[in-house]
Write a protein that holds these residues in place. Structure first.
Motif, short mmCIF file in Angstrom:
data_model
loop_
_atom_site.label_atom_id
_atom_site.label_comp_id
_atom_site.label_asym_id
_atom_site.label_seq_id
_atom_site.Cartn_x
_atom_site.Cartn_y
_atom_site.Cartn_z
N ASP A 40 10.27 -1.88 9.94
CA ASP A 40 10.32 -0.92 8.82
C ASP A 40 9.48 -1.40 7.64
O ASP A 40 8.83 -0.61 6.96
CB ASP A 40 11.77 -0.69 8.38
CG ASP A 40 12.57 0.04 9.45
OD1 ASP A 40 11.94 0.51 10.43
OD2 ASP A 40 13.79 0.13 9.32
N SER A 41 9.48 -2.71 7.42
CA SER A 41 8.74 -3.21 6.26
C SER A 41 7.22 -3.07 6.46
O SER A 41 6.48 -3.01 5.49
CB SER A 41 9.11 -4.67 6.00
OG SER A 41 8.86 -5.42 7.16
N ALA A 42 6.78 -2.98 7.72
CA ALA A 42 5.34 -2.87 7.98
C ALA A 42 4.92 -1.44 8.33
O ALA A 42 3.72 -1.17 8.52
CB ALA A 42 4.96 -3.81 9.12
N SER A 43 5.88 -0.54 8.45
CA SER A 43 5.55 0.84 8.86
C SER A 43 4.92 1.60 7.69
O SER A 43 5.55 1.79 6.66
CB SER A 43 6.83 1.53 9.33
OG SER A 43 6.62 2.91 9.45
N ILE A 44 3.67 2.03 7.88
CA ILE A 44 2.96 2.66 6.76
C ILE A 44 3.40 4.10 6.51
O ILE A 44 3.33 4.59 5.40
CB ILE A 44 1.42 2.61 6.94
CG1 ILE A 44 1.03 3.06 8.35
CG2 ILE A 44 0.86 1.24 6.63
CD1 ILE A 44 -0.48 3.12 8.59
N SER B 94 14.88 5.20 11.31
CA SER B 94 13.74 4.29 11.14
C SER B 94 13.40 3.56 12.44
O SER B 94 14.23 3.48 13.37
CB SER B 94 14.03 3.27 10.04
OG SER B 94 14.85 2.24 10.57
N ASN B 95 12.20 3.00 12.51
CA ASN B 95 11.75 2.27 13.71
C ASN B 95 12.74 1.16 14.09
O ASN B 95 13.13 1.03 15.25
CB ASN B 95 10.38 1.63 13.47
CG ASN B 95 9.27 2.64 13.18
OD1 ASN B 95 9.52 3.84 13.14
ND2 ASN B 95 8.05 2.15 12.98
N ASP B 96 13.15 0.37 13.10
CA ASP B 96 14.05 -0.77 13.39
C ASP B 96 15.43 -0.29 13.83
O ASP B 96 16.04 -0.88 14.74
CB ASP B 96 14.19 -1.68 12.17
CG ASP B 96 12.95 -2.56 11.97
OD1 ASP B 96 12.23 -2.82 12.95
OD2 ASP B 96 12.72 -3.00 10.81
N ASP B 97 15.92 0.78 13.20
CA ASP B 97 17.25 1.26 13.58
C ASP B 97 17.25 1.83 15.01
O ASP B 97 18.20 1.64 15.77
CB ASP B 97 17.75 2.32 12.59
CG ASP B 97 18.14 1.67 11.25
OD1 ASP B 97 18.19 0.42 11.17
OD2 ASP B 97 18.38 2.42 10.28
#
Ligand code: BYC
Length: 334
Positions: free
Chosen positions: A222-226, A240-243
């Motif tokens: 998530d921290s890198a998802s633009i 989110s991607n991570d979830d």
């Protein structure tokens, strides 16, 4: 088994609630629809950036379905029985169909299929990283159905509630079909795991090879998802991607245990405090390499699509000519 959460929340407000108020700008009406969880339709006003994002994501999704036919296509002639071959053929055809619905959904946004296909073939547009890995054994076909389709459903079920109507509606049918794909993959794995020691070892080896690429398939952290912050605000991405990655891992570890296979990541451990499985670090340099075109099969996959496109030119020409003659006949008859 993953599609139960597809049921949509009940009741959408009347369309008229957003229209007819002269003092509202297009942007106000768009924002109000999003707030009310009302679908945006093709004919509705939408910000240019929303349209562009949808074309990017939906066309990449369509490309993934079509390129995703290639790794499994590798086993059509070598499936171990007539029944397995018939199932595999049906599954691959379903994936092609998903690609077609998705290109159609993207076309409602004003981008032609030719433009989207050209962007894929010229390398401008991405497709899912996962399809750049090879399928050397029959167990890979089990692993793709079980893990890749399993991950795809996890990601796609929330897309059934995406704010853009044509995409959300395409996803409903796609998810139902993916659920069958996931089960057929698990069934292949179960058969191998209950078979000879060599067959079980083949299943383990496929799980070990596919695990990390599948975990990465959900996209950057998530921290890198633009794009996530904006796409979540627009109601395109709902989780989110991570979830989603965590949901997939939590659902899959018990399935690995049920198959009697060893966990592919030694750090996979239930964390009672978090109520989730912990996992080991993800090698994002591999993800980046695959996205940059240097995965094990990137060149092969694009070469296969370019060849299919060139060899299919006469079919497209014939179909267009047929349509032209039909129109001509209809005009003469009218
Ligand atoms: N592979 O800001 P982010 C199937 C890119 S097929 C490649 O998080 P976003 C099946 C991303 O595009 C189902 N690229 O982006 C078929 C962006 O680059 P661009 C496939 C990836 O869009 C046959 C950049 O990284 N499913 O089921 O918010 C047989 C930054 O990422 C990947 C879909 O397509 C990746 N894995 O989130 C069997 C689902 N991940 O575009 C099975 C629809 C990220 O700026 N797509 N990137 O150049 C989505 O849900 C989202 O687009 C993603 C990424 C979650 C994938």
């Amino acid at each position: 088994m993953y599609t139960q959460s597809m049921d949509l929340p009940g009741g959408t407000p009347e369309r008229s609630a957003f229209e007819g108020r002269e003092d509202r700008t297009d942007q106000d009406r768009f924002d109000a629809k999003l707030r009310a969880d009302h679908k945006i339709e093709a004919q509705d006003w939408m910000p240019a950036a929303y349209r562009k994002t949808l074309v990017r994501q939906i066309s990449q999704h369509a490309h993934s379905e079509v390129v995703g036919m290639l790794p499994e296509g590798n086993w059509v002639t070598r499936a171990p029985s007539l029944k397995r071959k018939a199932i595999l053929l049906a599954k691959i055809q379903d994936e092609g169909g998903h690609g077609l619905y998705l290109y159609s959904a993207a076309e409602t946004l004003g981008t032609s299929r030719e433009q989207m296909v050209d962007a894929l073939l010229s390398g401008q547009s991405k497709y899912s990283s996962i399809f750049n890995y090879p399928t050397p054994t029959w167990a890979d076909i089990g692993a793709i159905g079980w893990l890749v389709d399993g991950a795809a459903i996890m990601n796609q079920v929330p897309l059934c509630r995406c704010s853009y109507g044509p995409y959300a509606r395409a996803m409903i049918r796609i998810c139902k079909e993916e659920s069958f794909h996931q089960r057929q993959g698990f069934d292949i794995m179960l058969t191998l795991c209950r078979g000879t020691p060599e067959q079980k070892a083949m299943a383990q080896e496929a799980l070990n090879r596919w695990w990390w690429p599948v975990v990465m398939m959900f996209g950057p952290s998530d921290s890198a998802s633009i794009h996530s912050a904006q796409t979540m605000q627009w109601g395109i991405k709902r989780i989110s991607n991570d979830d989603l990655r965590q949901k997939f891992i939590d659902a899959t570890v018990p399935q690995i245990e049920l198959l009697g296979l060893d966990l592919p990541d030694p750090a996979l451990r239930w964390n009672a405090e978090r109520g989730h499985y912990d996992h080991g670090p993800i090698d994002w340099s591999e993800f980046k390499r695959v996205l940059d075109g240097d995965g094990p099969c990137n060149r092969e996959r694009i070469a296969a699509r370019v060849q299919a496109h060139e060899q299919g030119a006469w079919v497209r020409e014939a179909a267009l000519e047929h349509a032209r003659r039909q129109r001509e006949r209809q005009t003469k008859a009218a």
